[in-house]
Design a protein around this motif. Sequence first.
Motif, mmCIF file in Angstrom:
data_model
loop_
_atom_site.group_PDB
_atom_site.id
_atom_site.type_symbol
_atom_site.label_atom_id
_atom_site.label_comp_id
_atom_site.label_asym_id
_atom_site.label_seq_id
_atom_site.Cartn_x
_atom_site.Cartn_y
_atom_site.Cartn_z
ATOM 1 N N ARG A 27 37.795 39.353 40.554
ATOM 2 C CA ARG A 27 37.283 38.017 40.872
ATOM 3 C C ARG A 27 36.167 38.090 41.916
ATOM 4 O O ARG A 27 35.213 37.313 41.875
ATOM 5 N N SER A 28 36.287 39.014 42.847
ATOM 6 C CA SER A 28 35.276 39.127 43.909
ATOM 7 C C SER A 28 33.903 39.447 43.334
ATOM 8 O O SER A 28 32.878 38.946 43.811
ATOM 9 N N CYS A 57 32.859 38.612 40.330
ATOM 10 C CA CYS A 57 32.408 37.391 39.654
ATOM 11 C C CYS A 57 31.861 36.389 40.669
ATOM 12 O O CYS A 57 30.807 35.785 40.470
ATOM 13 N N GLU A 58 32.584 36.199 41.763
ATOM 14 C CA GLU A 58 32.159 35.223 42.774
ATOM 15 C C GLU A 58 30.837 35.625 43.416
ATOM 16 O O GLU A 58 29.986 34.773 43.698
ATOM 17 N N HIS A 77 28.155 34.816 40.901
ATOM 18 C CA HIS A 77 27.955 33.357 40.817
ATOM 19 C C HIS A 77 27.104 32.861 41.981
ATOM 20 O O HIS A 77 26.206 32.022 41.817
ATOM 21 N N LYS A 78 27.366 33.377 43.158
ATOM 22 C CA LYS A 78 26.613 32.955 44.337
ATOM 23 C C LYS A 78 25.140 33.324 44.210
ATOM 24 O O LYS A 78 24.256 32.558 44.604
ATOM 25 N N CYS A 96 35.394 32.369 37.308
ATOM 26 C CA CYS A 96 35.982 33.414 38.163
ATOM 27 C C CYS A 96 37.487 33.252 38.346
ATOM 28 O O CYS A 96 38.214 34.242 38.513
ATOM 29 N N ASP A 97 37.975 32.039 38.330
ATOM 30 C CA ASP A 97 39.415 31.813 38.519
ATOM 31 C C ASP A 97 40.208 31.997 37.236
ATOM 32 O O ASP A 97 41.383 32.358 37.263
#
Length: 658
Positions: free
Chosen positions: A113-114, A116-117, A120-121, A140-141
């Motif tokens: 997930r990290s 992906c986040e 995304h940022k 991401c979730d």
Amino acid sequence: MLLVLLQMLVPLCGAVPRCDPQIRGQCKPAVEEKPKCTDILLSYCDDMPYTRTMFPNILGHGTRRDAETGVEYLLISVVEQLLGGQCNPEIRMLGCSVLAPRCEGSKVLRPCRSACEAAHKRCSHAFEGIQMAWPYFLDCDRFFVSDQEGCYDPLEGLKGEQEDEAAQDLEVPQPQQAAAQIQFTYQSSSQMIDILKKTEDQCSEISRTYSIGRSTEGRELLVIEFSTRPGEHQLLQPEMKFVGNMHGNEPLGGQLLIYLAQYLCSEYLQGNERIQTLINNTRIHILPSMNPDGYEVAVSGDADNNYSDEEGDRYVNGNVGRNNAQNIDLNRNFPDLTTVVYRRRRQKGFRTDHIPIPDNYWFGKVAPETYAVMKWIRSIPFVLSASFHSGDLMVSYPYDLSKHPRGQNMFSPTPDDKVFKLLARTYADSNTAITRECGSPHDGSQKGVINGAQWGSIAGGMQDFNYLHSNCFEVTVSLGCDKFPPEEELFLSWQDNQEAMIAFIEAAHRGIKGFVRDEEGKGIKGARISVRGIRHDITTAENGDYWRLLIPGIHIVTASAPGYARATKKVHLPTRMQSAGRVDFVLQKAALDPDLEEEENVLASSSYDRFDPYNQYNQYAMMADLNQQREERAEKPWWWSYFVSLGGPVPTWLLKRH
């Protein structure tokens, strides 16, 4: 059709009989094969840091073919081109980690997930730039897991490169670099709205967006304001506005106002003291596009569209998109209050301010865009305004309608002619391009400044309406000889006009400001501020505060209100004074002078308050709602047809507004 039916029936005729539970012995239990790790055969995923995957994948695609024919795989195969090379290969590899997840020991490993986040940022803005939603399969979730759950980083090999870029992001950009963030290109109406919304998010402490209405075809007339208290009128702080794209085929003003909004936001955050002082002491309203319908037609160049207009050809002489969707020139559609002034100028006690809208105006064709702007002007105590056009290099000021009995072009000044010349001069002197006229010189032009009626007489113009119906002083800025300049000239136009726009905002602080209160200290709403020798009053706002634009010099100023004795003060404004002088008044209760009753009671009369007496608003609102629904169905981003043309379920998850 018959051939198709036959083709469908052929395989059925020779098919093995299906399992029927009622026939004993025919059904045999199916043996389920456990999924196994298999080689990655998806060509756009062959550079992943692993070589084995498994189906069904995380999205539920049962086979490689299912994954390969899905819109998700199509998106990652073209995402580099769609985003103009941004976020490549992160987005593609992140998508592959879901479509072809890592397989070890006959077990699927989910991506972190990290990772992906972080992607995304860094990359969400790139999707916003093409009006595409963040892909659902990169949620991401939903499809990624935490480090504690045993994940892997699909972007591990890119870490070194990302760390270098992150180090660059940490460097604080210098104030002069802020403008580099602006994309000097033409945007569609929906892209303009996206930019304003994004600017609002970036500067949420000092900005907000709000709608003043909708166009004929349902497009939003969106305003962005800058203030230390967005959404509130702050006492003694002047309110000013910029309006662009009144004529749809003159889009430069709208683009410059989009750039201005981005510039004000970035410079404020960068600590530019001049911009911070401006926003801390002024409420700035920016309407980039008053005529989005005309602009969309002008951009497409489609002069053959069908707008159900009974007046004939909507666009002639190359003016594609000039008018709105009803074939109305918005700068001829406001109430003609200048004629009212000329008709009454020989009457005793005639005035040139807060003139009511004649009832017969509402029997004509009032555009929804005009209606929305009129309500806007009446709802906010604007002090100063500029409307942007193209086709010449000039700043014009009221009156726009000639006082000549036959309507010929003629110098036709307002009582505030000196103030208007100062305001127009403020913009023109800060813009070196305006000193270069287009073609032959205009009669009456003084270094890029001209009286509107002397330039070209028109009735129903917006700047005359501002002056004669409200407290607002508006000028018209014509930005260039080319109505629709090429994109490569947008940056130069921004350079020519950036300082001029900032200097013009600062001009809202010229003259005097203050309160008109009663003896108990309560503000008096609607009190008049009169200046000797200028037959044009302004009025106080809701809480008794006012702003009166004046040139430097000595002025005799009077405050008055029904039921109060007048108060007069002598004011000296130095030439180099940079901010408005503070002049407060305290009015004492007194019997109303019968001779002044009619004069003092103009604003209190029902005639001024009569706005839309025939309830046209409901008609406009219904029309806009219907057209908005039609627009939302019809207007799609440029990349939409590519994904839909392949058939299958419509990928509405790609649309931001879905």
